[in-house]
Design a protein around this motif. Structure first.
Motif, PDB file in Angstrom:
ATOM      1  N   MET A  48      12.119  12.535  80.305  1.00 59.38           N
ATOM      2  CA  MET A  48      13.403  12.922  80.884  1.00 59.38           C
ATOM      3  C   MET A  48      14.056  11.789  81.675  1.00 59.38           C
ATOM      4  SD  MET A  48      13.984  15.803  79.708  1.00 59.38           S
ATOM      5  CE  MET A  48      12.882  16.565  78.549  1.00 59.38           C
ATOM      6  N   GLY A  49      13.215  11.023  82.376  1.00 59.15           N
ATOM      7  CA  GLY A  49      13.753   9.913  83.158  1.00 59.15           C
ATOM      8  C   GLY A  49      14.461   8.916  82.264  1.00 59.15           C
ATOM      9  N   PHE A  50      13.825   8.645  81.132  1.00 59.07           N
ATOM     10  CA  PHE A  50      14.367   7.696  80.170  1.00 59.07           C
ATOM     11  C   PHE A  50      15.649   8.255  79.548  1.00 59.07           C
ATOM     12  CE2 PHE A  50      14.411   6.176  75.709  1.00 59.07           C
ATOM     13  CZ  PHE A  50      14.576   4.826  75.956  1.00 59.07           C
ATOM     14  N   ALA A  51      15.628   9.544  79.216  1.00 61.02           N
ATOM     15  CA  ALA A  51      16.800  10.207  78.634  1.00 61.02           C
ATOM     16  C   ALA A  51      17.999  10.043  79.565  1.00 61.02           C
ATOM     17  CB  ALA A  51      16.501  11.684  78.407  1.00 61.02           C
ATOM     18  N   ARG A  52      17.741  10.233  80.817  1.00 60.51           N
ATOM     19  CA  ARG A  52      18.769  10.173  81.827  1.00 60.51           C
ATOM     20  C   ARG A  52      19.348   8.765  81.948  1.00 60.51           C
ATOM     21  NH1 ARG A  52      17.358  13.609  86.923  1.00 60.51           N
ATOM     22  NH2 ARG A  52      19.474  13.973  87.644  1.00 60.51           N
ATOM     23  N   VAL A  78      23.634  13.803  76.170  1.00 58.42           N
ATOM     24  CA  VAL A  78      22.374  14.527  76.030  1.00 58.42           C
ATOM     25  C   VAL A  78      22.646  15.867  75.356  1.00 58.42           C
ATOM     26  CG1 VAL A  78      20.427  15.559  77.260  1.00 58.42           C
ATOM     27  CG2 VAL A  78      21.431  13.429  78.107  1.00 58.42           C
ATOM     28  N   PHE A  79      21.833  16.156  74.327  1.00 57.08           N
ATOM     29  CA  PHE A  79      21.864  17.497  73.716  1.00 57.08           C
ATOM     30  C   PHE A  79      20.665  18.262  74.232  1.00 57.08           C
ATOM     31  CE2 PHE A  79      23.761  15.972  69.358  1.00 57.08           C
ATOM     32  CZ  PHE A  79      24.932  15.618  70.010  1.00 57.08           C
ATOM     33  N   PHE A  80      20.891  19.493  74.664  1.00 58.52           N
ATOM     34  CA  PHE A  80      19.753  20.374  74.917  1.00 58.52           C
ATOM     35  C   PHE A  80      19.684  21.362  73.765  1.00 58.52           C
ATOM     36  CE2 PHE A  80      18.348  24.570  76.527  1.00 58.52           C
ATOM     37  CZ  PHE A  80      17.011  24.269  76.676  1.00 58.52           C
ATOM     38  N   PRO A 120      24.280  12.584  80.876  1.00 57.46           N
ATOM     39  CA  PRO A 120      23.009  12.876  81.535  1.00 57.46           C
ATOM     40  C   PRO A 120      23.225  13.513  82.922  1.00 57.46           C
ATOM     41  CG  PRO A 120      22.931  10.711  80.541  1.00 57.46           C
ATOM     42  CD  PRO A 120      24.341  11.200  80.378  1.00 57.46           C
ATOM     43  N   GLN A 121      24.262  13.035  83.639  1.00 55.26           N
ATOM     44  CA  GLN A 121      24.529  13.590  84.969  1.00 55.26           C
ATOM     45  C   GLN A 121      24.814  15.082  84.881  1.00 55.26           C
ATOM     46  OE1 GLN A 121      26.018  10.771  83.807  1.00 55.26           O
ATOM     47  NE2 GLN A 121      24.736   9.364  85.001  1.00 55.26           N
ATOM     48  N   GLU A 122      25.659  15.449  83.911  1.00 52.04           N
ATOM     49  CA  GLU A 122      26.012  16.868  83.775  1.00 52.04           C
ATOM     50  C   GLU A 122      24.800  17.710  83.389  1.00 52.04           C
ATOM     51  OE1 GLU A 122      30.579  16.002  82.198  1.00 52.04           O
ATOM     52  OE2 GLU A 122      29.016  16.585  80.796  1.00 52.04           O
ATOM     53  N   VAL A 123      24.100  17.239  82.345  1.00 50.34           N
ATOM     54  CA  VAL A 123      23.025  18.072  81.800  1.00 50.34           C
ATOM     55  C   VAL A 123      21.853  18.180  82.776  1.00 50.34           C
ATOM     56  CG1 VAL A 123      21.280  18.211  79.964  1.00 50.34           C
ATOM     57  CG2 VAL A 123      23.662  17.694  79.401  1.00 50.34           C
ATOM     58  N   PHE A 124      21.488  17.043  83.364  1.00 55.22           N
ATOM     59  CA  PHE A 124      20.330  17.094  84.261  1.00 55.22           C
ATOM     60  C   PHE A 124      20.719  17.493  85.684  1.00 55.22           C
ATOM     61  CE2 PHE A 124      18.805  14.039  81.005  1.00 55.22           C
ATOM     62  CZ  PHE A 124      17.719  14.774  80.569  1.00 55.22           C
ATOM     63  N   GLY A 125      21.942  17.114  86.089  1.00 55.95           N
ATOM     64  CA  GLY A 125      22.345  17.368  87.470  1.00 55.95           C
ATOM     65  C   GLY A 125      22.943  18.748  87.672  1.00 55.95           C
ATOM     66  N   ASN A 126      23.635  19.237  86.630  1.00 54.70           N
ATOM     67  CA  ASN A 126      24.347  20.495  86.823  1.00 54.70           C
ATOM     68  C   ASN A 126      24.218  21.379  85.575  1.00 54.70           C
ATOM     69  OD1 ASN A 126      26.025  22.416  87.856  1.00 54.70           O
ATOM     70  ND2 ASN A 126      27.928  21.331  87.336  1.00 54.70           N
ATOM     71  N   ARG A 140      18.676  28.841  80.021  1.00 58.75           N
ATOM     72  CA  ARG A 140      17.510  28.302  79.322  1.00 58.75           C
ATOM     73  C   ARG A 140      17.296  26.835  79.667  1.00 58.75           C
ATOM     74  NH1 ARG A 140      17.202  30.374  73.184  1.00 58.75           N
ATOM     75  NH2 ARG A 140      19.249  31.322  73.424  1.00 58.75           N
ATOM     76  N   LEU A 141      18.407  26.108  79.801  1.00 58.42           N
ATOM     77  CA  LEU A 141      18.299  24.704  80.197  1.00 58.42           C
ATOM     78  C   LEU A 141      17.750  24.609  81.615  1.00 58.42           C
ATOM     79  CD1 LEU A 141      18.701  21.686  79.914  1.00 58.42           C
ATOM     80  CD2 LEU A 141      21.134  21.981  80.358  1.00 58.42           C
ATOM     81  N   GLN A 142      18.229  25.483  82.489  1.00 59.68           N
ATOM     82  CA  GLN A 142      17.726  25.479  83.875  1.00 59.68           C
ATOM     83  C   GLN A 142      16.225  25.732  83.892  1.00 59.68           C
ATOM     84  OE1 GLN A 142      20.250  28.475  85.577  1.00 59.68           O
ATOM     85  NE2 GLN A 142      22.012  27.091  85.731  1.00 59.68           N
ATOM     86  N   ASN A 143      15.785  26.731  83.108  1.00 57.13           N
ATOM     87  CA  ASN A 143      14.351  27.026  83.028  1.00 57.13           C
ATOM     88  C   ASN A 143      13.571  25.833  82.484  1.00 57.13           C
ATOM     89  OD1 ASN A 143      14.612  29.577  84.000  1.00 57.13           O
ATOM     90  ND2 ASN A 143      14.795  30.534  81.972  1.00 57.13           N
ATOM     91  N   PHE A 144      14.145  25.237  81.419  1.00 54.76           N
ATOM     92  CA  PHE A 144      13.476  24.096  80.788  1.00 54.76           C
ATOM     93  C   PHE A 144      13.317  22.951  81.779  1.00 54.76           C
ATOM     94  CE2 PHE A 144      13.964  20.053  78.387  1.00 54.76           C
ATOM     95  CZ  PHE A 144      12.794  20.117  77.648  1.00 54.76           C
ATOM     96  N   LEU A 145      14.400  22.645  82.465  1.00 55.06           N
ATOM     97  CA  LEU A 145      14.351  21.531  83.416  1.00 55.06           C
ATOM     98  C   LEU A 145      13.401  21.832  84.567  1.00 55.06           C
ATOM     99  CD1 LEU A 145      18.099  20.418  83.489  1.00 55.06           C
ATOM    100  CD2 LEU A 145      16.182  19.293  82.363  1.00 55.06           C
TER     101      LEU A 145
END
Lengths: 250, 214
Positions: A206-210, A216-218, A230-236, A241-246
């Motif tokens: 994930m760090g590398f993805a970011r 980023v596609f989830f 990456p900011q949107e997907v990982f930050g917000n 399901r994405l929230q659970n995954f993260l």
């Protein structure tokens, strides 16, 4: 650069990809994340028709790769791919691994012994250049079984580069590596990213993805559930399901 | 009958064994490769038929197959098989091709899918992938079972005497018929020496192929 239109992949009754429409633009570095079984590797493998789509289109260079009449081998020369298990040719030296495809494909296009010898010299010189770049030129005449996982994967990456592809697909390039070798492989991919290579990367890092991704596609359940920078997907993250995954992986 | 005369006479017989051995190898290896492709075919009726055929050949004695090839053309089509050696060769080639095909199939299927995929994503054709990448790895893998089978073939050639091919055991039996028993046992030396040479050859080949691991 690659237009995916309504891409569906089914294995019998099981729907692995459920009508995905998406465009990958030149210079983009698309990172695909998601739980296992979400279809991310299948999606990646459909892009160069290593898996034949059940329906839908993959438009690359103005042709539909999903069309059986299209010469897929010609297009694959422009779409590099790097595998989780490296897949270096066991019976070829490191150098031959890199030169084999450019030579087999290039020699058909030139006539005459002198021209072919020149082509061979060019291809070999280029392979040495690539090996120098990854610091493995001393290993040129060794066989893959003598290399570490990280070395194998770096050779596999420059083997793809030797074809001068327009885009490179990475299928979990660091998942089969010992932890201490992940860094050297990610460094090389990062360098290519900085040089502007278009790439699509399936990864669990994930760090590398970011850091490397421009988008980023989830993926989950055969769909791209959410995408963005990456900011949107990982930050917000918006979808649950994405929230659970993260929450599980970060 | 001197020792020298017996040695020469048996050697003459053994030459027939060698001929049958070499010609069987020459034809059964390519045929075996074709049969293995047939049994791996994605076209189910073809692979089914090929598998039935391989089952029939592997499931019946080679000696019986010799009789079938030798007698059946005469019985059914009124064209008797005149060339005994040719009949033996046909039976041996078919029999060994079936055994080889299973070894080839095992060898080809044991090569990881990744080796093919790596070739495919570089834009290589199936033929290029098979001949430049897969074949040598298969050869390396099947060396031990093939050497086993080939050494068995050397000894099996003496089965051809059941349709009166003048091979070494038949020659020895002629001596036995005249009351001379020891040439029968002496034939063992010919087989031992020949198989010994083959063992050395296969050892050498395996060593030659040890430069890479797969």
């Amino acid at each position: 650069m690659i237009d995916v239109i309504n891409l569906t992949k089914k294995y019998g009754d099981l729907t692995v990809l459920d009508g995905i429409t998406e465009t990958i633009h030149e210079g983009e570095r698309v990172v695909i994340v998601g739980p296992s079984g979400s279809g991310k590797s299948t999606f990646l493998r459909c892009l160069n028709c290593m898996e034949d789509p059940t329906s839908g289109s993959i438009i690359f260079d103005g042709e539909d790769l999903a069309d059986m009449k299209v010469d897929i081998n010609r297009h694959r020369q422009n779409i590099g791919m790097v595998f989780q298990q490296f897949n270096l040719f066991n019976n070829k030296t490191v150098l031959e691994n890199i030169t084999l495809a450019p030579w087999l494909i290039g020699r058909k296009k030139v006539k005459g012994r002198a021209a072919r010898a020149e082509l061979k010299a060019q291809i070999t010189a280029r392979a040495h250049e690539l090996l120098q770049r990854i610091g493995l030129d001393d290993w040129a005449d060794k066989y893959p079984s003598t290399l570490s996982g990280g070395q194998k994967q770096r050779v596999a990456i420059v083997r793809a580069l030797a074809m001068n592809p327009k885009v490179i697909l990475f299928d979990e390039p660091t998942s089969a590596l010992d932890p201490e070798m992940v860094g050297e492989v990610l460094d090389l991919i990062r360098q290519l990213a900085n040089e502007g290579m278009t790439m699509v990367i399936v990864t669990h890092e994930m760090g590398f993805a970011r850091e490397v991704g421009t988008r980023v596609f989830f993926m989950d359940g055969g769909n791209i559930m959410e995408q963005g920078t990456p900011q949107e997907v990982f930050g917000n993250p918006k979808c649950e399901r994405l929230q659970n995954f993260l929450a599980k992986v970060l | 009958m001197t020792f020298q005369q017996v040695t020469l006479s048996l050697a003459e017989g053994f030459l027939e064994n060698c001929r049958l051995f070499l010609e069987t190898l020459l034809f059964s290896i390519p045929l075996g490769l074709i049969i293995s492709f047939g049994s791996m075919s994605k076209f189910k009726p073809l692979s089914f038929l090929v598998k039935i055929f391989v089952w029939c050949i592997r499931g019946t004695p080679l000696m019986l197959q010799l009789f079938v090839v030798f007698y059946v053309p005469g019985l059914l089509f009124d064209t008797p098989m005149r060339d005994r050696m040719l009949a033996a060769l046909i039976a041996f080639v078919i029999n060994y091709a079936c055994y080889f095909s299973e070894i080839f199939r095992g060898g080809i299927e044991s090569i990881s899918k990744g080796q093919y995929e790596a070739g495919q994503v570089l834009g290589l054709t199936k033929t290029q992938i098979f001949f430049k990448i897969i074949l040598l790895q298969v050869v390396k893998r099947i060396m031990p079972p093939m050497s086993n089978e080939i050494i068995t073939l050397v000894k099996d050639t003496s089965l051809a005497r059941v349709i009166a091919v003048g091979e070494i055991l038949l020659a020895a039996e002629r001596f036995a018929g005249k009351g001379l028993i020891w040439p029968l046992f002496y034939t063992g030396a010919y087989f031992l020496i020949f198989c010994g040479l083959l063992t050395i050859l296969f050892g050498y080949l395996e060593k030659k192929l040890s430069y890479f691991k797969s």
